[in-house]
Design a protein around this motif. Structure first.
Motif: not given
Ligand code: ADP
Ligand code: 5GP
Length: 206
Positions: A2-4, A91-95, A191-197
């Motif tokens: 998971f990247d986010k 920071a979110l994009n850096e995980g 985790h957000a839905q788009d990450e899960i998908e």
């Protein structure tokens, strides 16, 4: 995988121990980012500009509001406080896990924002209002008048504690630190839905 990253929002009456608990997590854990708020309140002895807060004038703050720089902002105890959006997104994009020390109004703003699916929230309080008063007096950073204002505000904030995911009654500091460590771990598992998908898509291909 998971990247986010994720968000951990910490609220509670001023003097309840939020900064103390947040400092512990920052010292102990990696891949964590403390969202440094911007405020118009006067700097307290021992505080550092750019570390505890970005201290600005009312005019500077209002300019940032107009320019849409804030993820959320609020007037707390007669001063402006706000969270800048850009460093949070970076920071979110850096995980990273992003920690916020914000009031109830700020919590509600994030709860209704695009970032809500990544948020875990915790309300920190003392066992009683008299204990809160004692801590504010012992901290020795605020005048009697300011302490009175904070106690009045605390009574307005506490009625919302049930709207948070978790509650820490900060009585024994060591137990509270342990609880906060656990929450920092749990928050990272959100985790957000788009990450899960996207995970499912990759999972099926692998
Ligand atoms: P906040 O960030 O919520 O305003 P602080 O972390 O500054 O609160 O804590 C307020 C004061 O209470 C500080 O002097 C801190 O050392 C003290 N404190 C924090 N947790 C406890 C605790 N569990 N028992 C006693 N004192 C505490
Ligand atoms: P203090 O002056 O004690 O540092 O903070 C006073 C209150 O303002 C606390 O409840 C704290 O959580 C809140 N606060 C600090 N930064 C922000 C922010 O960026 N946004 C909002 N909404 N509240 C904040």
């Amino acid at each position: 995988m998971f990247d986010k990253g994720a968000l951990l929002v910490v609220s509670g009456p001023s003097g309840a121990g939020k900064s103390t608990l947040i400092k512990t997590i920052l010292q102990e854990q990696k891949d964590i980012y403390f969202s440094i708020s911007t405020t118009t309140r006067p700097m307290r002895p021992g505080e550092v500009d750019g570390k505890d807060y970005y201290f600005v004038t009312k005019e500077e703050f209002e300019k940032d509001i107009e320019e849409g720089m804030f993820l959320e902002w609020a007037n707390v105890h007669g001063n402006y406080y706000g969270t800048s959006l850009r460093p949070v997104l970076q920071a979110l994009n850096e995980g990273k896990l992003v920690l916020f020390d914000i009031d109830v109004q700020g919590f509600f703003s994030i709860k209704t924002s695009d970032l809500a699916p990544l948020m875990t929230s915790v309300f920190v309080t003392t066992p009683s209002m008299s204990e809160l008063k004692e801590r504010l007096e012992q901290r020795g950073t605020d005048s009697r008048e300011v302490i009175q204002k904070r106690l009045e505000n605390a009574q307005k904030e506490i009625v919302h504690m049930g709207e948070y995911d978790y509650i820490i009654i900060n009585s024994d500091l060591e137990i509270s630190k342990q609880q906060m460590r656990a929450l920092a771990t749990v928050a990272r598992l959100k985790h957000a839905q788009d990450e899960i998908e996207s995970f499912i898509k990759n999972w099926c291909k692998s």
